[in-house]
Design a protein around this motif. Structure first.
Motif, mmCIF file in Angstrom:
data_model
loop_
_atom_site.group_PDB
_atom_site.id
_atom_site.type_symbol
_atom_site.label_atom_id
_atom_site.label_comp_id
_atom_site.label_asym_id
_atom_site.label_seq_id
_atom_site.Cartn_x
_atom_site.Cartn_y
_atom_site.Cartn_z
ATOM 1 N N UNK A 23 0.797 -1.323 -0.086
ATOM 2 C CA UNK A 23 -0.070 0.083 -0.117
ATOM 3 C C UNK A 23 0.662 1.462 0.097
ATOM 4 N N UNK A 24 1.934 1.346 0.534
ATOM 5 C CA UNK A 24 2.973 2.415 0.772
ATOM 6 C C UNK A 24 3.319 2.453 -0.772
ATOM 7 N N UNK A 69 -6.774 -13.469 -6.254
ATOM 8 C CA UNK A 69 -7.615 -12.910 -5.319
ATOM 9 C C UNK A 69 -8.396 -11.805 -6.026
ATOM 10 N N UNK A 70 -8.186 -11.317 -7.236
ATOM 11 C CA UNK A 70 -9.106 -10.407 -7.896
ATOM 12 C C UNK A 70 -10.514 -10.917 -8.233
ATOM 13 N N UNK A 71 -10.246 -12.109 -8.745
ATOM 14 C CA UNK A 71 -11.452 -12.809 -9.256
ATOM 15 C C UNK A 71 -12.441 -13.154 -7.951
ATOM 16 N N UNK A 72 -11.619 -13.413 -6.773
ATOM 17 C CA UNK A 72 -12.282 -13.759 -5.406
ATOM 18 C C UNK A 72 -13.203 -12.504 -4.988
ATOM 19 N N UNK A 117 -7.749 -1.372 -7.682
ATOM 20 C CA UNK A 117 -9.077 -2.157 -7.853
ATOM 21 C C UNK A 117 -9.532 -3.148 -6.886
ATOM 22 N N UNK A 118 -8.699 -3.576 -6.153
ATOM 23 C CA UNK A 118 -9.137 -4.622 -5.088
ATOM 24 C C UNK A 118 -9.779 -3.813 -4.279
ATOM 25 N N UNK A 119 -9.302 -2.602 -3.692
ATOM 26 C CA UNK A 119 -9.636 -1.992 -2.669
ATOM 27 C C UNK A 119 -11.244 -1.465 -3.065
ATOM 28 N N UNK A 120 -11.375 -0.952 -4.322
ATOM 29 C CA UNK A 120 -12.688 -0.662 -4.740
ATOM 30 C C UNK A 120 -13.768 -1.852 -4.895
ATOM 31 N N UNK A 121 -13.457 -3.151 -4.894
ATOM 32 C CA UNK A 121 -14.197 -4.129 -4.753
ATOM 33 C C UNK A 121 -14.826 -4.238 -3.402
ATOM 34 N N UNK A 178 -8.396 -8.591 3.212
ATOM 35 C CA UNK A 178 -9.928 -8.370 2.919
ATOM 36 C C UNK A 178 -10.807 -9.508 3.678
ATOM 37 N N UNK A 179 -10.042 -10.239 4.563
ATOM 38 C CA UNK A 179 -10.943 -10.904 5.466
ATOM 39 C C UNK A 179 -10.799 -10.420 7.006
#
Ligand SMILES: Cc1cc2nc3c(=O)[nH]c(=O)nc-3n(C[C@H](O)[C@H](O)[C@H](O)COP(=O)(O)OP(=O)(O)OC[C@H]3O[C@@H](n4cnc5c(N)ncnc54)[C@H](O)[C@@H]3O)c2cc1C
Ligand SMILES: *[C@@H]1O[C@H](CO)[C@@H](O)[C@H](O)[C@H]1NC(C)=O
Length: 532
Positions: free
Chosen positions: A238-239, A380-383, A435-439, A473-474
Motif C-alpha cells: 500500500x505504501x 484474489x481479484x476474481x475472488x 481495484x481490489x480496494x474498490x471491490x 480483505x478478511x
C-alpha cells in the motif's frame, strides 16, 4: 429468497465463484465442458478446442502468498512460484476442502444464455446446455460467466505479407508444449509477452538460433526482488501504491524506468519499450537477459515480409533459413454462447461496469468473473469480484444507474490509456491495489487504517508497508475470517519455509531494505511537512 446461479466454467474463476455463492447461501450449478476442474492450469499434452492450452513448463508469475485465496493460504512447503501442476494441486485441495465438486456438471457445454421472456420482472435466464449429445434448457436466477479469455488465438496473418509462401512451420504459441523436435532449428518468435519470452528461452537451449521479433519492446523484470523476496510482495504494498498515486505521473514513470533499468540496461539489450513512460505490463522472466548475453536469442524489430525461407525485418535486415515461426501474439476475447447485445466484443474490448456487469440490464443478475488483467495475481481479484457479485445477486449491494455505470466505463478507459497505452494486449489492465480496494469497499471488507492503527498498530504497519495480500480483505465486514490476522503476521514464515532445506546457524542483522523503508518514510513525512 433462494437464488439459483449458473456458473459457466470450472477454472479458477468458476471455482471461487462457486465458493462465494455457497458462502452467501445461494444455490449454484457449475457447467464445465471438459471432464475436470482447473481450466488453463490443467496441462495436457494435446491441444483441445475451446480450452486454454499451456506449455509443460509454465510457472506462475505471481507468488504464492499473493496468489492464494483470502481464507485459504497455500501449504507452507509449496514453493513461492509454482509449476502449473503444483498450482493445480492447490486448486484441487481448495475444491475438496470446500466441497465444491458436487456442484459441478462436467462434460456439459453451455451453448447459449438468453433472457427469459419475463426478464424485466423476474431477471431470470434460460441456459441452453449440451451434455452427452443431448440438449436441455434450464432456468436460472443469475449467471456468472467464468469461461476464461486465453482461448481464441489471435494471429494477425495479414500483417505478415508472404506468409503463404513460407515453406517452414508456423503456429500459435498455444500449440507449443515442449522443446522436443526443435533441436538445431532456426526459430523466430513473434511477440514479447510472458509466453513469448518463456518459449524463446526454452527453445534457445536446443535450437541453433532463436530470434524474437518485437515492434514495441518491453520492460523485463525478475521474479526475484529486494533481499530475494518475490517481486510482487515488494511491488504491491500500500505504501508503494500510495507513492505511485500521490507523486506526479511523470516522476512515477521516470522512477519506474530507472527501476526497470537497474537489473540491466534495456536499451543496450535492444528491448527498451517504444514509449518507455507507459506503465505497460512488464514481462517476468529471469532467463531472458542472460540468453541475450549468450547470443542464444537475438532481438529483432517488426517483420516486414516473408519469403519461402527468409524473414525480412522493418529495419531492412534479413534472416535466412528460418525453420519455425511461433506466433506468441495473444488472444482474442470471445463469448460464443452470449448474444452481442449482452456482452459485445469490440476491438478486443468489452464494455462492462468494473469489468463485470453489462450496464444496460434492467436487473443485475449477470456478471463476468476474471475478465481482467491486473498487474498482480488474478486469483484474489476474481475472488473479490465474486464476493461482490454474489452480494449484488442477493440484493445486499446494488449497482448505480445505467448512466453512472457508462460514465465510469468511459473514465476508466481514459485512465487506462494514459497509464498503460493503447496496445491490444493491454485492454484489460488495471491498477492492482486500487481495484481490489474498490471491490472491497463495495462489500464493506476494506480495512479502515485509522481505527486499525489505534487498535492494532503492529497489524496496521504490516498492512501498510507489507505486501497487499488477499488476507487483508478478511479482517472486517461480511466473510470475516478469524485466521486472517495470523495469516498476515506469519506470511514470512510461509515464504521462507520452502527455501529452508539446509540447516544453517542463524545470525541476525537488520536488512538494508528495512533501513531504506525507514528512510523512505522519513522523506515522505518531510515532504508532507514542507507542503503544509
Ligand atoms: C501462460 C499463462 C500463464 C499465466 N500465469 C498467471 C499467473 O502466474 N498468475 C495469474 O494470476 N494469472 C496468470 N495467468 C492468467 C490466467 O488467465 C488466470 O490465471 C486464470 O487461469 C484464468 O482462469 P479462468 O477460470 O478465468 O479461465 P480458464 O482457466 O480458462 O477456465 C475457463 C473454464 O471454462 C470452461 N468453459 C469455457 N467455455 C465453456 C462453455 N461454453 N461451457 C462450459 N464450460 C466452458 C473451460 O473448459 C475452462 O475449464 C496466466 C495465463 C496464461 C495464458
Ligand atoms: C502472467 O502471465 C500471463 C500470461 O502471459 C499474463 O496474462 C499475466 O498478466 C501475467 N501476470 C503478471 C502480473 O505479469
Amino acid at each position: 429468497m433462494a437464488k439459483k446461479v449458473a456458473v459457466i466454467g470450472a477454472g479458477v474463476s468458476g471455482l471461487i465463484s462457486l465458493k462465494c455463492c455457497l458462502d452467501e447461501g445461494l444455490e449454484p450449478t457449475c457447467f464445465e465442458r471438459t471432464e475436470d476442474i482447473g481450466g488453463l492450469w490443467r496441462f495436457k499434452e494435446t491441444v483441445e478446442d475451446g480450452r486454454a492450452s499451456i506449455y509443460q513448463s509454465v510457472i506462475t508469475n505471481t507468488s504464492k502468498e499473493m496468489s492464494c485465496f483470502s481464507d485459504f493460504p497455500m501449504p507452507e512447503d509449496f514453493p513461492n512460484f509454482l509449476h502449473n501442476s503444483k498450482l493445480l494441486e492447490y486448486f484441487r485441495i481448495f475444491a475438496k476442502t470446500f466441497d465444491l465438486l458436487k456442484y459441478i456438471q462436467f462434460q456439459t457445454t453451455v451453448l447459449s444464455v438468453k433472457k427469459c421472456p419475463d426478464f424485466a420482472s423476474s431477471g431470470q435466464w434460460e441456459v441452453y446446455i449440451q451434455s452427452n449429445g443431448k440438449e436441455q434448457q434450464v432456468v436460472f436466477d443469475a449467471i456468472m460467466v467464468c469461461s476464461g479469455h486465453h482461448i481464441q488465438p489471435h494471429i494477425p496473418l495479414k500483417s505478415f505479407p508472404g506468409i503463404e509462401k513460407f515453406k517452414g512451420q508456423y503456429f500459435h504459441s498455444r500449440q507449443y508444449k515442449d522443446p522436443a523436435g526443435f533441436e538445431g532449428k532456426r526459430i523466430l518468435v513473434i511477440g514479447i509477452g510472458n509466453s513469448a519470452s518463456d518459449i524463446a528461452c526454452e527453445l534457445s537451449k536446443k535450437a541453433a538460433q532463436v530470434f524474437i521479433s518485437t515492434r514495441q519492446g518491453t520492460w523485463v523484470m525478475s521474479r526475484i526482488s529486494e533481499d530475494g523476496y518475490p517481486w510482487d510482495m515488494v511491488f504491491h504494498t500500500r505504501f508503494n501504491s500510495m507513492l505511485r498515486n500521490v507523486l506526479p505521473r511523470t516522476i512515477v514513470k521516470w522512477m519506474m524506468a530507472q527501476q526497470m533499468n537497474r537489473w540491466f540496461n534495456h536499451e543496450n539489450y535492444g528491448l527498451e519499450p517504444q514509449n518507455k513512460y507507459l506503465m505497460k505490463e512488464p514481462v517476468l522472466n529471469d532467463d531472458l537477459p542472460s540468453r541475450l548475453l549468450y547470443g542464444a536469442i537475438k532481438v529483432k524489430t517488426r517483420v516486414k515480409e516473408l519469403t519461402e525461407t527468409a524473414v525480412i525485418f522493418e529495419d531492412g535486415t534479413m534472416e535466412e533459413n528460418i525453420d519455425v515461426i511461433v506466433f506468441a501474439t495473444g488472444y482474442t476475447l470471445s463469448f460464443p454462447f452470449l448474444d452481442d447485445s449482452l456482452v459485445k466484443v469490440e476491438n478486443n474490448m468489452v464494455s462492462l461496469y468494473k469489468f463485470m456487469f453489462p450496464p444496460h440490464l434492467k436487473k443485475s443478475t449477470f456478471a463476468c468473473i476474471g475478465l481482467i488483467q491486473p498487474l498482480g495475481s488474478i486469483f484474489p481479484t476474481a475472488e473479490l469480484q465474486a464476493r461482490w457479485v454474489t452480494r449484488v445477486f442477493k440484493g445486499l449491494c446494488s449497482l448505480p444507474s445505467e448512466k453512472t455505470m457508462m460514465m465510469d466505463i468511459i473514465k476508466r478507459n481514459e485512465k487506462r490509456i494514459d497509464l498503460f497505452g493503447e496496445s491490444q494486449s493491454q485492454l484489460l489492465q488495471t491498477n492492482y491495489i486500487d481495484y481490489l480496494d474498490e471491490l472491497a469497499l463495495e462489500i464493506g471488507a476494506k480495512p479502515d487504517f485509522i481505527s486499525l492503527f489505534l487498535k492494532d498498530p503492529k497489524l496496521a504497519a504490516k498492512l501498510y508497508f507489507g505486501p497487499c495480500n488477499s488476507y487483508q480483505y478478511r479482517l472486517v465486514g461480511p466473510g470475516q475470517w478469524e485466521g486472517a490476522r495470523n495469516a498476515i503476521l506469519t506470511q514470512k514464515q510461509r515464504i521462507l519455509k520452502p527455501l529452508k532445506t539446509r540447516s544453517l546457524k542463524s545470525s541476525s542483522t537488520i536488512p538494508a531494505s528495512f533501513l531504506i523503508k525507514i528512510l523512505g518514510l522519513l522523506a515522505v513525512v518531510l515532504a508532507l511537512f514542507f507542503q503544509l
